[in-house]
Write a protein that holds these residues in place. Structure first.
Motif, PDB file in Angstrom:
ATOM      1  N   SER A 196       0.830  -1.200   0.000  1.00 11.28           N
ATOM      2  CA  SER A 196       0.000   0.000   0.000  1.00 11.28           C
ATOM      3  C   SER A 196       0.870   1.258   0.000  1.00 11.28           C
ATOM      4  O   SER A 196       0.658   2.173  -0.795  1.00 11.28           O
ATOM      5  N   SER A 197       1.872   1.298   0.884  1.00  8.90           N
ATOM      6  CA  SER A 197       2.733   2.489   0.953  1.00  8.90           C
ATOM      7  C   SER A 197       3.556   2.654  -0.328  1.00  8.90           C
ATOM      8  O   SER A 197       3.862   3.772  -0.732  1.00  8.90           O
ATOM      9  N   PHE A 198       3.893   1.554  -0.979  1.00 13.93           N
ATOM     10  CA  PHE A 198       4.640   1.592  -2.240  1.00 13.93           C
ATOM     11  C   PHE A 198       3.766   2.095  -3.394  1.00 13.93           C
ATOM     12  O   PHE A 198       4.270   2.593  -4.375  1.00 13.93           O
ATOM     13  N   GLY A 199       2.449   1.956  -3.234  1.00 17.71           N
ATOM     14  CA  GLY A 199       1.522   2.451  -4.250  1.00 17.71           C
ATOM     15  C   GLY A 199       1.014   1.410  -5.224  1.00 17.71           C
ATOM     16  O   GLY A 199       0.493   1.753  -6.280  1.00 17.71           O
ATOM     17  N   ILE A 200       1.142   0.124  -4.882  1.00 19.49           N
ATOM     18  CA  ILE A 200       0.585  -0.920  -5.749  1.00 19.49           C
ATOM     19  C   ILE A 200      -0.935  -0.814  -5.658  1.00 19.49           C
ATOM     20  O   ILE A 200      -1.508  -0.988  -4.586  1.00 19.49           O
ATOM     21  N   PRO A 201      -1.615  -0.510  -6.762  1.00 18.64           N
ATOM     22  CA  PRO A 201      -3.047  -0.217  -6.699  1.00 18.64           C
ATOM     23  C   PRO A 201      -3.945  -1.408  -6.376  1.00 18.64           C
ATOM     24  O   PRO A 201      -5.055  -1.224  -5.873  1.00 18.64           O
ATOM     25  N   GLU A 202      -3.458  -2.616  -6.657  1.00 17.58           N
ATOM     26  CA  GLU A 202      -4.286  -3.802  -6.388  1.00 17.58           C
ATOM     27  C   GLU A 202      -3.403  -4.931  -5.878  1.00 17.58           C
ATOM     28  O   GLU A 202      -2.317  -5.175  -6.410  1.00 17.58           O
ATOM     29  N   TYR A 203      -3.895  -5.621  -4.841  1.00 18.70           N
ATOM     30  CA  TYR A 203      -3.141  -6.705  -4.195  1.00 18.70           C
ATOM     31  C   TYR A 203      -4.124  -7.826  -3.912  1.00 18.70           C
ATOM     32  O   TYR A 203      -5.166  -7.603  -3.299  1.00 18.70           O
ATOM     33  N   TRP A 204      -3.800  -9.037  -4.403  1.00 17.52           N
ATOM     34  CA  TRP A 204      -4.629 -10.206  -4.144  1.00 17.52           C
ATOM     35  C   TRP A 204      -3.922 -11.076  -3.115  1.00 17.52           C
ATOM     36  O   TRP A 204      -2.717 -11.298  -3.204  1.00 17.52           O
ATOM     37  N   ILE A 205      -4.705 -11.607  -2.184  1.00 15.44           N
ATOM     38  CA  ILE A 205      -4.195 -12.581  -1.222  1.00 15.44           C
ATOM     39  C   ILE A 205      -5.031 -13.846  -1.365  1.00 15.44           C
ATOM     40  O   ILE A 205      -6.239 -13.825  -1.106  1.00 15.44           O
ATOM     41  N   VAL A 206      -4.397 -14.919  -1.814  1.00 17.66           N
ATOM     42  CA  VAL A 206      -5.073 -16.208  -1.958  1.00 17.66           C
ATOM     43  C   VAL A 206      -4.776 -17.015  -0.703  1.00 17.66           C
ATOM     44  O   VAL A 206      -3.630 -17.366  -0.440  1.00 17.66           O
ATOM     45  N   ASP A 207      -5.818 -17.291   0.076  1.00 14.44           N
ATOM     46  CA  ASP A 207      -5.676 -17.995   1.343  1.00 14.44           C
ATOM     47  C   ASP A 207      -6.234 -19.410   1.182  1.00 14.44           C
ATOM     48  O   ASP A 207      -7.451 -19.617   1.192  1.00 14.44           O
ATOM     49  N   LEU A 208      -5.342 -20.374   1.017  1.00 18.75           N
ATOM     50  CA  LEU A 208      -5.764 -21.754   0.789  1.00 18.75           C
ATOM     51  C   LEU A 208      -6.384 -22.364   2.043  1.00 18.75           C
ATOM     52  O   LEU A 208      -7.287 -23.189   1.944  1.00 18.75           O
ATOM     53  N   LYS A 209      -5.929 -21.941   3.217  1.00 14.54           N
ATOM     54  CA  LYS A 209      -6.482 -22.462   4.464  1.00 14.54           C
ATOM     55  C   LYS A 209      -7.946 -22.042   4.629  1.00 14.54           C
ATOM     56  O   LYS A 209      -8.798 -22.855   4.996  1.00 14.54           O
ATOM     57  N   LEU A 210      -8.243 -20.781   4.360  1.00 10.37           N
ATOM     58  CA  LEU A 210      -9.620 -20.278   4.478  1.00 10.37           C
ATOM     59  C   LEU A 210     -10.412 -20.412   3.183  1.00 10.37           C
ATOM     60  O   LEU A 210     -11.587 -20.047   3.149  1.00 10.37           O
ATOM     61  N   ARG A 211      -9.736 -20.898   2.134  1.00  9.20           N
ATOM     62  CA  ARG A 211     -10.372 -21.092   0.828  1.00  9.20           C
ATOM     63  C   ARG A 211     -11.015 -19.790   0.343  1.00  9.20           C
ATOM     64  O   ARG A 211     -12.179 -19.745  -0.047  1.00  9.20           O
ATOM     65  N   SER A 212     -10.193 -18.723   0.382  1.00  6.30           N
ATOM     66  CA  SER A 212     -10.695 -17.407  -0.008  1.00  6.30           C
ATOM     67  C   SER A 212      -9.651 -16.649  -0.815  1.00  6.30           C
ATOM     68  O   SER A 212      -8.459 -16.965  -0.777  1.00  6.30           O
ATOM     69  N   LEU A 213     -10.135 -15.661  -1.552  1.00  3.85           N
ATOM     70  CA  LEU A 213      -9.272 -14.755  -2.297  1.00  3.85           C
ATOM     71  C   LEU A 213      -9.709 -13.345  -1.946  1.00  3.85           C
ATOM     72  O   LEU A 213     -10.874 -12.993  -2.121  1.00  3.85           O
ATOM     73  N   SER A 214      -8.782 -12.563  -1.409  1.00  5.18           N
ATOM     74  CA  SER A 214      -9.061 -11.172  -1.067  1.00  5.18           C
ATOM     75  C   SER A 214      -8.503 -10.274  -2.155  1.00  5.18           C
ATOM     76  O   SER A 214      -7.337 -10.422  -2.546  1.00  5.18           O
ATOM     77  N   VAL A 215      -9.328  -9.358  -2.640  1.00  9.12           N
ATOM     78  CA  VAL A 215      -8.875  -8.337  -3.568  1.00  9.12           C
ATOM     79  C   VAL A 215      -8.814  -7.035  -2.778  1.00  9.12           C
ATOM     80  O   VAL A 215      -9.830  -6.564  -2.270  1.00  9.12           O
ATOM     81  N   LEU A 216      -7.605  -6.497  -2.658  1.00  5.36           N
ATOM     82  CA  LEU A 216      -7.407  -5.234  -1.957  1.00  5.36           C
ATOM     83  C   LEU A 216      -7.143  -4.165  -3.002  1.00  5.36           C
ATOM     84  O   LEU A 216      -6.237  -4.311  -3.835  1.00  5.36           O
ATOM     85  N   THR A 217      -7.946  -3.119  -2.973  1.00  3.72           N
ATOM     86  CA  THR A 217      -7.856  -2.043  -3.947  1.00  3.72           C
ATOM     87  C   THR A 217      -7.563  -0.740  -3.221  1.00  3.72           C
ATOM     88  O   THR A 217      -8.210  -0.428  -2.219  1.00  3.72           O
ATOM     89  N   GLN A 218      -6.594   0.019  -3.736  1.00  2.00           N
ATOM     90  CA  GLN A 218      -6.257   1.286  -3.088  1.00  2.00           C
ATOM     91  C   GLN A 218      -7.307   2.349  -3.369  1.00  2.00           C
ATOM     92  O   GLN A 218      -7.651   2.611  -4.518  1.00  2.00           O
ATOM     93  N   ILE A 219      -7.805   2.933  -2.292  1.00  2.00           N
ATOM     94  CA  ILE A 219      -8.709   4.071  -2.370  1.00  2.00           C
ATOM     95  C   ILE A 219      -8.203   5.087  -1.362  1.00  2.00           C
ATOM     96  O   ILE A 219      -8.094   4.781  -0.172  1.00  2.00           O
ATOM     97  N   ASP A 220      -7.850   6.280  -1.850  1.00  2.00           N
ATOM     98  CA  ASP A 220      -7.311   7.347  -1.001  1.00  2.00           C
ATOM     99  C   ASP A 220      -6.129   6.875  -0.162  1.00  2.00           C
ATOM    100  O   ASP A 220      -6.013   7.209   1.019  1.00  2.00           O
ATOM    101  N   GLY A 221      -5.241   6.084  -0.762  1.00  2.00           N
ATOM    102  CA  GLY A 221      -4.010   5.672  -0.097  1.00  2.00           C
ATOM    103  C   GLY A 221      -4.111   4.469   0.826  1.00  2.00           C
ATOM    104  O   GLY A 221      -3.113   4.044   1.393  1.00  2.00           O
ATOM    105  N   ASP A 222      -5.301   3.918   1.002  1.00  2.00           N
ATOM    106  CA  ASP A 222      -5.482   2.733   1.846  1.00  2.00           C
ATOM    107  C   ASP A 222      -6.149   1.629   1.035  1.00  2.00           C
ATOM    108  O   ASP A 222      -6.900   1.895   0.108  1.00  2.00           O
ATOM    109  N   TYR A 223      -5.881   0.397   1.436  1.00  2.00           N
ATOM    110  CA  TYR A 223      -6.534  -0.718   0.770  1.00  2.00           C
ATOM    111  C   TYR A 223      -7.935  -0.934   1.329  1.00  2.00           C
ATOM    112  O   TYR A 223      -8.144  -0.922   2.541  1.00  2.00           O
ATOM    113  N   VAL A 224      -8.859  -1.156   0.412  1.00  2.00           N
ATOM    114  CA  VAL A 224     -10.204  -1.601   0.756  1.00  2.00           C
ATOM    115  C   VAL A 224     -10.271  -3.057   0.305  1.00  2.00           C
ATOM    116  O   VAL A 224      -9.907  -3.379  -0.831  1.00  2.00           O
ATOM    117  N   GLU A 225     -10.728  -3.937   1.186  1.00  2.00           N
ATOM    118  CA  GLU A 225     -10.678  -5.370   0.940  1.00  2.00           C
ATOM    119  C   GLU A 225     -12.056  -5.949   0.660  1.00  2.00           C
ATOM    120  O   GLU A 225     -13.021  -5.636   1.347  1.00  2.00           O
TER     121      GLU A 225
END
Length: 186
Positions: free
Chosen positions: A130-159
């Motif tokens: 987020s601080s580096f400015g990557i606009p989108e970050y995905w976290i694939v969690d195999l344990k929870l069987r989920s995929l989080s899409v984090l999108t930068q809005i006003d400098g913070d990630y919204v998940e």
């Protein structure tokens, strides 16, 4: 992850470091952090996503390219190597003949969570990307069987968290037709 006991390196020394092994490292404030090998499932998910996203890039003629488990990003005197980086074609061209390290944000970074990296992926890398400015970050969690899409809005990630048959929505890839179920069955 193991910190090597060797002397601290400068970043320039890290760029040419070779200990004669196939070990992979990240650079953190002069220390080398050995990255353990991924599991078979981890690698299968990386390869599926890399192939899927590269196919989508080709199909839609996006100005991107996929880098799987190779490109590092330089953030605050350390490097991180996302499992998958989506680069612009200009970034790809800029790296020709140079170390595979980005000093500016890529459009998307993807991490597949390993048991040993949960805190890093969910807390540390989230802050760093987020601080580096990557606009989108995905976290694939195999344990929870989920995929989080984090999108930068006003400098913070919204998940937004996706599970099962939820259609994943990505600003970088608005036309994808992907679910966590499909990813797990890959």
């Amino acid at each position: 992850m193991t910190v090597t006991a060797k002397k601290k390196l400068t970043f320039e020394e890290y760029l040419t470091y070779d200990d004669g092994t196939n070990n992979r490292y990240e650079f953190r404030d002069g220390a080398l952090i050995e990255m353990p090998p991924a599991t078979g499932l981890h690698n299968r998910i990386i390869m599926f996503l890399a192939f899927y996203l590269q196919t989508e890039i080709y199909r839609c003629n996006y100005n991107y390219c996929v880098r799987a488990n190779s490109t590092e990003v330089f953030i605050e005197n350390k490097t991180r190597r996302p499992d998958i980086c989506i680069l612009t074609k200009a970034q790809d061209k800029e790296l020709e003949g140079k170390p595979d390290i980005l000093f500016e944000p890529c459009p998307l970074a993807i991490e597949i969570v390993s048991p040993s990296s949960r805190h890093d992926d969910f807390v540390e890398k989230r802050k760093e990307y987020s601080s580096f400015g990557i606009p989108e970050y995905w976290i694939v969690d195999l344990k929870l069987r989920s995929l989080s899409v984090l999108t930068q809005i006003d400098g913070d990630y919204v998940e937004k968290v996706y599970k099962g048959k939820d259609s994943i929505i990505s600003p970088t890839f608005p036309t994808i037709e992907l679910t966590m179920q499909v990813l797990l069955e890959a």
